[in-house]
Design an enzyme around this catalytic site. Structure first.
Site, PDB file in Angstrom:
ATOM      1  N   PHE A  65       0.803  -1.226   0.000  1.00 11.85           N
ATOM      2  CA  PHE A  65       0.000   0.000   0.000  1.00 11.85           C
ATOM      3  C   PHE A  65       0.831   1.269   0.000  1.00 11.85           C
ATOM      4  O   PHE A  65       0.377   2.310  -0.443  1.00 11.85           O
ATOM      5  CB  PHE A  65      -0.951   0.001   1.207  1.00 11.85           C
ATOM      6  CG  PHE A  65      -1.949  -1.119   1.139  1.00 11.85           C
ATOM      7  CD1 PHE A  65      -3.064  -1.000   0.324  1.00 11.85           C
ATOM      8  CD2 PHE A  65      -1.766  -2.289   1.845  1.00 11.85           C
ATOM      9  CE1 PHE A  65      -3.986  -2.033   0.220  1.00 11.85           C
ATOM     10  CE2 PHE A  65      -2.679  -3.335   1.755  1.00 11.85           C
ATOM     11  CZ  PHE A  65      -3.788  -3.205   0.938  1.00 11.85           C
ATOM     12  N   THR A  66       2.020   1.218   0.577  1.00 11.60           N
ATOM     13  CA  THR A  66       2.833   2.444   0.635  1.00 11.60           C
ATOM     14  C   THR A  66       3.553   2.653  -0.697  1.00 11.60           C
ATOM     15  O   THR A  66       3.669   1.728  -1.512  1.00 11.60           O
ATOM     16  CB  THR A  66       3.870   2.354   1.766  1.00 11.60           C
ATOM     17  OG1 THR A  66       4.666   1.185   1.560  1.00 11.60           O
ATOM     18  CG2 THR A  66       3.194   2.288   3.120  1.00 11.60           C
ATOM     19  N   GLY A  88      -1.770  18.668  -4.779  1.00  9.18           N
ATOM     20  CA  GLY A  88      -1.239  19.794  -5.554  1.00  9.18           C
ATOM     21  C   GLY A  88      -0.623  20.836  -4.632  1.00  9.18           C
ATOM     22  O   GLY A  88       0.365  21.490  -4.991  1.00  9.18           O
ATOM     23  N   SER A  89      -1.196  20.990  -3.450  1.00  9.72           N
ATOM     24  CA  SER A  89      -0.650  21.943  -2.480  1.00  9.72           C
ATOM     25  C   SER A  89       0.749  21.523  -2.052  1.00  9.72           C
ATOM     26  O   SER A  89       1.664  22.353  -1.950  1.00  9.72           O
ATOM     27  CB  SER A  89      -1.554  22.006  -1.239  1.00  9.72           C
ATOM     28  OG  SER A  89      -2.852  22.382  -1.613  1.00  9.72           O
ATOM     29  N   TRP A 111      -5.594  29.834  -6.081  1.00  9.67           N
ATOM     30  CA  TRP A 111      -5.928  29.059  -4.894  1.00  9.67           C
ATOM     31  C   TRP A 111      -4.972  29.415  -3.749  1.00  9.67           C
ATOM     32  O   TRP A 111      -3.826  29.807  -3.981  1.00  9.67           O
ATOM     33  CB  TRP A 111      -5.853  27.568  -5.232  1.00  9.67           C
ATOM     34  CG  TRP A 111      -6.425  26.695  -4.162  1.00  9.67           C
ATOM     35  CD1 TRP A 111      -5.754  25.812  -3.385  1.00  9.67           C
ATOM     36  CD2 TRP A 111      -7.796  26.630  -3.768  1.00  9.67           C
ATOM     37  NE1 TRP A 111      -6.631  25.194  -2.522  1.00  9.67           N
ATOM     38  CE2 TRP A 111      -7.892  25.693  -2.738  1.00  9.67           C
ATOM     39  CE3 TRP A 111      -8.966  27.294  -4.179  1.00  9.67           C
ATOM     40  CZ2 TRP A 111      -9.086  25.375  -2.107  1.00  9.67           C
ATOM     41  CZ3 TRP A 111     -10.156  26.992  -3.557  1.00  9.67           C
ATOM     42  CH2 TRP A 111     -10.218  26.039  -2.537  1.00  9.67           C
ATOM     43  N   SER A 135      -2.563  19.046  -9.866  1.00  5.13           N
ATOM     44  CA  SER A 135      -3.361  18.429  -8.805  1.00  5.13           C
ATOM     45  C   SER A 135      -4.183  17.314  -9.415  1.00  5.13           C
ATOM     46  O   SER A 135      -4.738  17.464 -10.505  1.00  5.13           O
ATOM     47  CB  SER A 135      -4.294  19.457  -8.161  1.00  5.13           C
ATOM     48  OG  SER A 135      -5.260  18.781  -7.359  1.00  5.13           O
ATOM     49  N   HIS A 151     -10.562  17.658 -10.336  1.00  8.57           N
ATOM     50  CA  HIS A 151      -9.652  18.073 -11.412  1.00  8.57           C
ATOM     51  C   HIS A 151      -9.760  17.136 -12.631  1.00  8.57           C
ATOM     52  O   HIS A 151     -10.573  16.230 -12.640  1.00  8.57           O
ATOM     53  CB  HIS A 151      -8.233  18.168 -10.859  1.00  8.57           C
ATOM     54  CG  HIS A 151      -8.095  19.272  -9.841  1.00  8.57           C
ATOM     55  ND1 HIS A 151      -7.233  20.327  -9.988  1.00  8.57           N
ATOM     56  CD2 HIS A 151      -8.745  19.495  -8.674  1.00  8.57           C
ATOM     57  CE1 HIS A 151      -7.354  21.141  -8.953  1.00  8.57           C
ATOM     58  NE2 HIS A 151      -8.262  20.655  -8.137  1.00  8.57           N
ATOM     59  N   HIS A 199      11.108  12.964   3.784  1.00  7.16           N
ATOM     60  CA  HIS A 199      11.931  13.257   4.969  1.00  7.16           C
ATOM     61  C   HIS A 199      13.250  13.972   4.698  1.00  7.16           C
ATOM     62  O   HIS A 199      14.017  14.188   5.623  1.00  7.16           O
ATOM     63  CB  HIS A 199      12.243  11.956   5.742  1.00  7.16           C
ATOM     64  CG  HIS A 199      11.065  11.067   5.934  1.00  7.16           C
ATOM     65  ND1 HIS A 199      10.093  11.323   6.864  1.00  7.16           N
ATOM     66  CD2 HIS A 199      10.685   9.930   5.293  1.00  7.16           C
ATOM     67  CE1 HIS A 199       9.161  10.371   6.799  1.00  7.16           C
ATOM     68  NE2 HIS A 199       9.500   9.526   5.857  1.00  7.16           N
ATOM     69  N   ASN A 246       7.103  14.707   4.747  1.00  6.80           N
ATOM     70  CA  ASN A 246       6.611  13.431   4.239  1.00  6.80           C
ATOM     71  C   ASN A 246       5.372  13.720   3.420  1.00  6.80           C
ATOM     72  O   ASN A 246       4.277  13.894   3.966  1.00  6.80           O
ATOM     73  CB  ASN A 246       6.299  12.447   5.361  1.00  6.80           C
ATOM     74  CG  ASN A 246       5.809  11.118   4.778  1.00  6.80           C
ATOM     75  OD1 ASN A 246       5.644  11.000   3.562  1.00  6.80           O
ATOM     76  ND2 ASN A 246       5.574  10.137   5.614  1.00  6.80           N
TER      77      ASN A 246
END
Ligand SMILES: Cc1ncc(COP(=O)(O)O)c(C=O)c1O
Length: 394
Positions: free
Chosen positions: A33-34, A61-62, A93, A188, A193, A220, A252
Site C-alpha cells: 500500500f505504501t 497539488g498543495s 488558490w 493536482s 480536477h 523526509h 513526508n
C-alpha cells in the site's frame, strides 16, 4: 437521516470506470500500500504524456507547490532566497501563495486580465522591482498563460519561471503542454480536477538536480531513493547508513500506492478527457455568444476548460446570488471563481505582500464572478440550459 440528491449538473463528476476500480482491487490483492512500483510507473507515464524529463508524485497539488518553492529556495544554483519578491496573480488558490510565505518570500500581487483570468502581463512587467526574482504563474481554470510573452519577459529580466498548473492539466500553448514552461510545474489530481487519484499532485521538471531535490524533499529529506552519485548528497555504499542519511529539511508528502495505480489508468484517458472538455468548451463559447453582458473566459492557446467562468456585467452586475439560485433551481451547481480576489481574504494578515491599490480584474472576479463545472463527456444540453437561464434573467 438527510439524503442529499446529487445535482443534475454538479461542479465535478468522476472520471473513473471499471478500470480504476480493478486497479484498486489489484493493489488490495498485492498487499503493498505504501509508495512503490505503481507510483513510479505513474510518474514515468505522466512525464511521457507531457514530454517532460521527470515527474514526482506527491499527496496533493498543495504539497507539489510547497516542494517546488522549497526546492527553488534550497537549490544553490537558483537565485531565490528569503526576502526576495515573487510575482503572483491576484486570483488563485490559497496554496499557490502559502509556500512563498513559508519560505520567507514576499508576494507581489499582480492583477488578472478580466478576459483570460490569468496575470495581466503588462502589469506584471510594470510590477518588477530590483528585488523581484521569480514569477509563480498560474494557469487558471484550464487556460494557459501567454508563455511566448511570459518566457521572454523572464529571460529579459532574469526571473525564474515557476508554474502552478493544478487547474490546467492538458492545456497547451504553441503545441507545448502547460506545466512544462516553468523550471518546475505542478498538477493536482484531486477529485474535481481533470484526472483524479483520490488526493494527489505531480511536479514536472526537466532538471535532473531539481528532480533529485524534490525526490528527497518528498520523503523526509533523506537520500534513500537517490542514485549512489547524486546532486543532494552522495551515498557511502553502505545501505545501513545510506537508508538513514538526512540531507535536506524535507517533509513526508509521499502518495500511496492506490493513488499510483489510479493514476496509471487515468493517464491513459487524458487525450479523450481533454478532447471532450475542449468540445464542451467550444459549445459553451458558441452558446454564450448570444448572452450579452456575461463575460466568459477567453482562451489563450488551447484551454483544457476546467470549468466555465462567467463575470456578470451590465444588467446582470450585482446579481450573482440571484443567478446562482436560478441555476441551482435547475440542478446546476455554481461557485465563486477559485478564491476570488485573494487579497480580500483575512489570511493576508499573515503574509508579507505588496498589493496594488487597485485590482480591477480580480475584483470583478470577486464580486461578480461565478463558475460552473465541465465534463469529460458531452454536456451540450446543460450548457444550453445555462444560456437560457441567463437570457431569462436579463
Ligand atoms: C491553482 C491551484 N493550485 C493548487 C491547488 C491545490 O491542489 P490540491 O487541492 O490538490 O492540494 C489547487 C486546488 O484546486 C488550485 O486550484
Amino acid at each position: 437521516m438527510t439524503i442529499h440528491a446529487e445535482p443534475a449538473f454538479p461542479l465535478a463528476t468522476s472520471s473513473w470506470d471499471e478500470a480504476e476500480y480493478a486497479a484498486m482491487q489489484r493493489v488490495i490483492a498485492s498487499g503493498r500500500f505504501t509508495m512503490g512500483p505503481l507510483v513510479k510507473q505513474f510518474e514515468a507515464d505522466f512525464a511521457a504524456e507531457f514530454g517532460s524529463g521527470h515527474a514526482v508524485m506527491v499527496n496533493s497539488g498543495s504539497s507539489a507547490n510547497l516542494l517546488v518553492i522549497a526546492a527553488a529556495v534550497l537549490d544553490p544554483d537558483i537565485d531565490l532566497n528569503p526576502g526576495d519578491e515573487v510575482l503572483v496573480p491576484a486570483v488563485s488558490w490559497a496554496t499557490t501563495y502559502y509556500p512563498l510565505h513559508q519560505y520567507g518570500l514576499k508576494l507581489r500581487f499582480v492583477d488578472v486580465d478580466v478576459d483570460t483570468l490569468n496575470m495581466d502581463l503588462d502589469l506584471a512587467e510594470q510590477a518588477i522591482t530590483d528585488r523581484t526574482k521569480a514569477v509563480f504563474a498560474v494557469n487558471l481554470l484550464g487556460n494557459p498563460n501567454d508563455f511566448g510573452r511570459l518566457e521572454q519577459l523572464c529571460r529579459e529580466r532574469g526571473l525564474l519561471l515557476l508554474e502552478d498548473n493544478c487547474e490546467s492539466l492538458g492545456a497547451k500553448f504553441d503545441g507545448r503542454a502547460a506545466g512544462t514552461f516553468g523550471v518546475m510545474g505542478t498538477f493536482s489530481t484531486f477529485y474535481s480536477h481533470h484526472i483524479a487519484t483520490m488526493e494527489g499532485g505531480v511536479i514536472l521538471t526537466d532538471d535532473e538536480r531539481l528532480f533529485q531535490t524534490l525526490t528527497s524533499l518528498r520523503a523526509h529529506g533523506w537520500t534513500r531513493e537517490l542514485p549512489a552519485q547524486n546532486f543532494v548528497h552522495n551515498k557511502t555504499g553502505d545501505p545501513f547508513e545510506d537508508s538513514f542519511c538526512f540531507a535536506l529539511p524535507g517533509y513526508n508528502f509521499r502518495p500511496v500506492e492506490m493513488s499510483g495505480a489510479l493514476g496509471i489508468e487515468q493517464v491513459k484517458k487524458i487525450p479523450s478527457i481533454v478532447a471532450e472538455r475542449r468540445k464542451n468548451g467550444a459549445h459553451f463559447v458558441e452558446a454564450m455568444s448570444s448572452v450579452e453582458d456575461v463575460r466568459i473566459q477567453r482562451e489563450t492557446g488551447e484551454s483544457s476548460w476546467f470549468g466555465f467562468s462567467m463575470i456578470l456585467e451590465g444588467p446582470y452586475a450585482g446579481r450573482r446570488l440571484e443567478v446562482g439560485r436560478a441555476l441551482e433551481a435547475s440542478g446546476i451547481e455554481s461557485r465563486p471563481i477559485v478564491a476570488g480576489n485573494f487579497t480580500r481574504n483575512p489570511v493576508m494578515a499573515y503574509l508579507d505582500a505588496e498589493v496594488p491599490a487597485q485590482l480591477r480584474g480580480a475584483d470583478a472576479v470577486h464580486f461578480d464572478g461565478l463558475f460552473v463545472g465541465n465534463r469529460h463527456y458531452p454536456t451540450e444540453s446543460s450548457i444550453d440550459q445555462i444560456r437560457d437561464i441567463l437570457l431569462a434573467l436579463r
